[in-house]
Design a protein around this motif. Structure first.
Motif, PDB file in Angstrom:
ATOM      1  N   SER A  76      38.723  44.951  40.039  1.00 55.47           N
ATOM      2  CA  SER A  76      39.835  44.223  39.264  1.00 55.47           C
ATOM      3  C   SER A  76      40.658  45.210  38.506  1.00 55.47           C
ATOM      4  O   SER A  76      40.044  46.426  38.275  1.00 55.47           O
ATOM      5  N   HIS A  80      42.720  42.302  33.843  1.00 58.46           N
ATOM      6  CA  HIS A  80      42.304  40.990  34.254  1.00 58.46           C
ATOM      7  C   HIS A  80      40.796  40.906  34.061  1.00 58.46           C
ATOM      8  O   HIS A  80      40.084  41.346  34.823  1.00 58.46           O
ATOM      9  N   VAL A  90      38.154  30.757  44.317  1.00 64.21           N
ATOM     10  CA  VAL A  90      38.911  31.475  45.283  1.00 64.21           C
ATOM     11  C   VAL A  90      38.313  31.985  46.637  1.00 64.21           C
ATOM     12  O   VAL A  90      38.751  31.687  47.663  1.00 64.21           O
ATOM     13  N   ASP A 129      41.636  43.040  43.577  1.00 66.63           N
ATOM     14  CA  ASP A 129      42.560  42.336  42.791  1.00 66.63           C
ATOM     15  C   ASP A 129      44.054  42.857  43.036  1.00 66.63           C
ATOM     16  O   ASP A 129      44.459  43.850  43.006  1.00 66.63           O
ATOM     17  N   VAL A 130      45.065  41.943  43.365  1.00 64.80           N
ATOM     18  CA  VAL A 130      46.173  42.106  43.600  1.00 64.80           C
ATOM     19  C   VAL A 130      47.135  42.469  42.659  1.00 64.80           C
ATOM     20  O   VAL A 130      48.124  43.198  42.731  1.00 64.80           O
ATOM     21  N   ALA A 131      46.316  42.461  41.378  1.00 68.36           N
ATOM     22  CA  ALA A 131      47.363  43.042  40.176  1.00 68.36           C
ATOM     23  C   ALA A 131      47.481  44.558  40.130  1.00 68.36           C
ATOM     24  O   ALA A 131      48.118  44.922  39.370  1.00 68.36           O
ATOM     25  N   TYR A 153      46.824  51.396  45.816  1.00 64.29           N
ATOM     26  CA  TYR A 153      46.463  50.049  46.150  1.00 64.29           C
ATOM     27  C   TYR A 153      46.091  49.851  47.755  1.00 64.29           C
ATOM     28  O   TYR A 153      45.014  49.591  48.143  1.00 64.29           O
ATOM     29  N   PRO A 164      42.365  41.801  49.786  1.00 67.83           N
ATOM     30  CA  PRO A 164      43.182  41.551  48.622  1.00 67.83           C
ATOM     31  C   PRO A 164      42.843  39.962  48.129  1.00 67.83           C
ATOM     32  O   PRO A 164      42.468  39.175  48.772  1.00 67.83           O
ATOM     33  N   VAL A 165      42.636  39.899  46.864  1.00 66.54           N
ATOM     34  CA  VAL A 165      42.322  38.449  46.087  1.00 66.54           C
ATOM     35  C   VAL A 165      43.133  38.615  44.568  1.00 66.54           C
ATOM     36  O   VAL A 165      43.407  39.663  43.923  1.00 66.54           O
ATOM     37  N   GLU A 166      43.644  37.491  44.420  1.00 69.22           N
ATOM     38  CA  GLU A 166      44.313  37.058  43.215  1.00 69.22           C
ATOM     39  C   GLU A 166      43.191  36.558  42.096  1.00 69.22           C
ATOM     40  O   GLU A 166      42.570  35.466  42.351  1.00 69.22           O
ATOM     41  N   LEU A 167      42.841  37.295  41.121  1.00 67.09           N
ATOM     42  CA  LEU A 167      41.984  37.109  40.208  1.00 67.09           C
ATOM     43  C   LEU A 167      42.495  36.357  39.005  1.00 67.09           C
ATOM     44  O   LEU A 167      41.564  35.825  38.279  1.00 67.09           O
TER      45      LEU A 167
END
Length: 168
Positions: A76, A80, A90, A129-131, A153, A164-167
């Motif tokens: 991450s 985040h 998720v 984390d996509v961030a 990335y 990829p995952v949105e945390l």
């Protein structure tokens, strides 16, 4: 990518988990290499200042466990905080638990907070984390609290086989 900060060769680079990370970077034709950072740095904000990157470009790693005792690796952004219940939702898992020191060491060869996603004897399913995606360079723990490696990335996804995952 920016140039790699200069460092001197100290025993940190001879730690087995760091050596495994460095070997994996070479074997996988990665752009970056393991860099040792000063032991006086405290926390991700100081690391980001030292590296000359935004805090959001510094990665944090965690090993999590499902109810069924399956383990997964999460990378991450330092901005985040990893909230296990949110990630569980998720990933459609009823519950996720953070690994303790012994579990992280057994799974990664690294101490809690410094686990590298590379060079693992038994690779873990990895979620990234996509961030971290907007940053031209991302700095990831390399198996010791004073070792990191630089990547992108897209390359991190390739190196880890990550998803990829949105945390947040």
């Amino acid at each position: 990518m920016a140039t790699t900060p200069a460092s001197t060769h100290l025993p940190v680079l001879d730690v087995p988990a760091v050596e495994s990370t460095a070997e994996a970077l070479l074997d996988l034709d990665a752009a970056g290499e393991v860099v040792e950072v000063p032991p006086t740095l405290r926390g991700p904000a100081e690391l980001a200042r030292h590296l000359g990157v935004p805090l959001a470009a510094v990665a944090a790693t965690a090993v999590l466990r499902t109810r069924e005792d399956r383990h997964l690796f999460v990378i991450s952004s330092a901005t985040h905080p990893l909230v296990a219940p949110a990630l569980a939702a998720v990933l459609c898992e009823p519950e996720l638990f953070r690994g303790d020191d012994a579990d992280v060491l057994r799974r990664t060869g690294s101490v809690l907070g410094a686990a590298s996603p590379l060079g693992l004897a038994d690779p873990l399913p990895t979620f990234v984390d996509v961030a971290l995606a907007p940053h031209p360079e991302v700095w990831v723990p390399a198996g010791h609290p004073h070792a990191v490696f630089r990547t992108r990335y897209d390359e991190l996804l390739r190196l880890t086989g990550g998803h990829p995952v949105e945390l947040g």
